[in-house]
Scaffold this active site. Sequence first.
Site, PDB file in Angstrom:
ATOM      1  N   ASP A  92      -7.698  30.259 -50.881  1.00 56.98           N
ATOM      2  CA  ASP A  92      -7.983  30.523 -49.478  1.00 56.98           C
ATOM      3  C   ASP A  92      -8.078  29.160 -48.803  1.00 56.98           C
ATOM      4  OD1 ASP A  92      -8.906  31.197 -47.060  1.00 56.98           O
ATOM      5  OD2 ASP A  92     -10.441  32.596 -47.785  1.00 56.98           O
ATOM      6  N   LYS A 147       7.008  18.780 -40.556  1.00 54.27           N
ATOM      7  CA  LYS A 147       6.982  18.724 -39.113  1.00 54.27           C
ATOM      8  C   LYS A 147       6.950  20.153 -38.545  1.00 54.27           C
ATOM      9  CE  LYS A 147      10.356  20.150 -37.470  1.00 54.27           C
ATOM     10  NZ  LYS A 147      11.403  21.158 -37.527  1.00 54.27           N
ATOM     11  N   HIS A 177      13.538  16.185 -42.502  1.00 58.71           N
ATOM     12  CA  HIS A 177      14.573  16.303 -43.544  1.00 58.71           C
ATOM     13  C   HIS A 177      15.916  15.733 -43.099  1.00 58.71           C
ATOM     14  CE1 HIS A 177      15.732  20.070 -41.484  1.00 58.71           C
ATOM     15  NE2 HIS A 177      16.865  20.002 -42.132  1.00 58.71           N
ATOM     16  N   LYS A 181      19.505  13.430 -45.120  1.00 62.05           N
ATOM     17  CA  LYS A 181      20.901  13.887 -45.112  1.00 62.05           C
ATOM     18  C   LYS A 181      21.829  12.703 -45.361  1.00 62.05           C
ATOM     19  CE  LYS A 181      20.385  17.856 -42.002  1.00 62.05           C
ATOM     20  NZ  LYS A 181      20.899  19.029 -42.697  1.00 62.05           N
ATOM     21  N   GLU A 215      23.468  25.041 -33.849  1.00 60.26           N
ATOM     22  CA  GLU A 215      23.331  25.993 -34.956  1.00 60.26           C
ATOM     23  C   GLU A 215      23.810  27.355 -34.499  1.00 60.26           C
ATOM     24  OE1 GLU A 215      19.521  25.576 -37.370  1.00 60.26           O
ATOM     25  OE2 GLU A 215      18.949  24.872 -35.395  1.00 60.26           O
ATOM     26  N   ASP A 234      10.760  21.751 -31.971  1.00 63.29           N
ATOM     27  CA  ASP A 234      11.286  22.061 -33.301  1.00 63.29           C
ATOM     28  C   ASP A 234      12.409  21.101 -33.715  1.00 63.29           C
ATOM     29  OD1 ASP A 234      11.489  23.671 -35.646  1.00 63.29           O
ATOM     30  OD2 ASP A 234      13.232  24.700 -34.806  1.00 63.29           O
ATOM     31  N   HIS A 239      14.114  15.629 -35.263  1.00 65.97           N
ATOM     32  CA  HIS A 239      15.451  15.355 -35.808  1.00 65.97           C
ATOM     33  C   HIS A 239      16.324  14.536 -34.846  1.00 65.97           C
ATOM     34  CE1 HIS A 239      14.109  18.099 -38.777  1.00 65.97           C
ATOM     35  NE2 HIS A 239      14.515  19.222 -38.224  1.00 65.97           N
TER      36      HIS A 239
HETATM   37  C1  BG6 Z   1      14.302  22.768 -39.099  1.00 65.43           C
HETATM   38  C2  BG6 Z   1      14.006  23.639 -37.918  1.00 65.43           C
HETATM   39  O1  BG6 Z   1      13.514  21.608 -39.059  1.00 65.43           O
HETATM   40  O2  BG6 Z   1      15.673  22.392 -39.076  1.00 65.43           O
HETATM   41  C3  BG6 Z   1      14.908  24.867 -37.897  1.00 65.43           C
HETATM   42  O3  BG6 Z   1      12.643  24.065 -37.976  1.00 65.43           O
HETATM   43  C4  BG6 Z   1      16.357  24.450 -37.994  1.00 65.43           C
HETATM   44  O4  BG6 Z   1      14.710  25.628 -36.713  1.00 65.43           O
HETATM   45  C5  BG6 Z   1      16.565  23.489 -39.155  1.00 65.43           C
HETATM   46  O5  BG6 Z   1      17.134  25.623 -38.147  1.00 65.43           O
HETATM   47  C6  BG6 Z   1      17.983  22.930 -39.159  1.00 65.43           C
HETATM   48  O6  BG6 Z   1      18.178  22.192 -40.322  1.00 65.43           O
HETATM   49  P1  BG6 Z   1      19.620  21.987 -40.939  1.00 65.43           P
HETATM   50  O7  BG6 Z   1      19.403  21.108 -42.108  1.00 65.43           O
HETATM   51  O8  BG6 Z   1      20.135  23.348 -41.305  1.00 65.43           O
HETATM   52  O9  BG6 Z   1      20.449  21.361 -39.867  1.00 65.43           O
END
Ligand code: BG6
Length: 489
Positions: A92, A147, A177, A181, A215, A234, A239
């Site tokens: 918890d 994040k 992330h 890449k 996307e 987001d 990013h």
């Molecule tokens: C994430 C977001 O950090 O990155 C998502 O929260 C998004 O909304 C994703 O879809 C995109 O990551 P990638 O690696 O698929 O471009």
Amino acid sequence: MNQTEIQSNAEIVLFGALGDLSRRKLLPALYQLDMEGLLHQDSRVIGVARQEHTQEEFTAFVKENLTTFVAEGLNEEVLERFIARLVYQKLDFKELDSYGTLAKTLEQGNDTRVYYYSTPPAIYGDMTEGLFKAGLIKPADRVVMEKPIGHCLASSKVINDMVSSRFSENQIYRIDHYLGKETVLNLLVLRFANSLFTNNWDRNHIDHVQITVAESVGIEGRFGFYDDAGQMRDMVQNHLLQILSLLAMEPPADLSADSVRDEKLKVLKALIPITRQNVKDKTVRGQYTEGYLKGGLVPGYLEEDGAIEKSSTETFVAIKAEIDNWRWTGVPFYLRTGKRMPAKHSEIVVQFKEQPHNIFKDSYEDLPANKLTIRLQPDEGVELQVMNKVPGISQQMAISENKLDLSFSESYGNERVIDAYERLMLEVINGNQSLFVRRDEVEAAWVWADSVIEAWKATNDKPKPYASGSWGPVSSISLIARDDRQWVE
Ligand code: BG6
């Protein structure tokens, strides 16, 4: 064989182990590391979540998700080895005393622990306190934070303060992330290993830059989380700003974590804030409506499962960002990102300036400027548009536009594309912070993102609708057209 060495037999403790990120990315990344021989034989993966589950149920959950999300298919021997590392721990998160049970599980294991916070950031503080009170934070331990850290500058400071009160900065790994890449990492190589670009990378040679992260997916059942964040928090705050800072930074003295982060920080600090007066000229917010995508009809944002009827959260953002420094004054960086766009397509376009004088007027009236396109995903590669003579014996010098195209799949065909999470997980295990975001960077990014969000709030503008399967609201075309430019599709 890879040349990376296993440097640590760390235990990986995944908070939020049953969540979306863990299923899709973290568990597959750990499996792949095991597959590559990069997980120490004694390392365990401790899945922590709120729900009551038996070890067997957790194992079945992991197997099912690895089957779904490991694209290359599973290797029975590796799977067996990986499954043997798994331990499930109900916890918890807000109940500080329950961390004692976690301590019992952990005391049987190795010394170094990696605590991966893949839960809503609002409870990062509770988890840190719980770990501390249970005596589970030692100098060799690390914490990874997903994040977005906070909702704005003020809330990010609260979270960072809580975590920093128990972990020192060199134990904290703030993950973005995109920094893991392959193509984003390649920006450093492209810029600083090629004199062609190093010497032409400024306001004297570059007209403008476009960064598109599109996307085709919608919000994938995450309405609750997403509606609170929106595309600005987001995607842009982290990013897109990280990509922008790598593109715009000064050459770092070396590749050490702080040399690179110091330079990125200077760019973030030099971003010109958006104001209530210019927000309508410099930004566009959009929200997707029903539309056709890849041959099928998809619902609009307000018809997604769990949607709030009147939500005015943006799913698309376009911004004309400007950097106030010696190198970039007068060079716009157009940022554009959205959900439910025609395809998953991320790229950077660096548009160079036109030649001052055209000696080929007779055959080619308007000489186009060189254009460098960096395809981040998919179809990763680098493309340079150049002018070339058309072979032949005509009186006039015929010339045409051509592309020098470096496609990664053609050039490095057999190499598996390493997922960003796999690389970053390994970096944490090995204690290398270069690819993680420092606190001051997160805060500088929030300062600018907040300026945009507050200006939107002040003008009370609703997001503009755009049909799913389109490139965003029409006003995003005007945003760049006002400067006599256009998006490269
Ligand atoms: C994430 C977001 O950090 O990155 C998502 O929260 C998004 O909304 C994703 O879809 C995109 O990551 P990638 O690696 O698929 O471009």
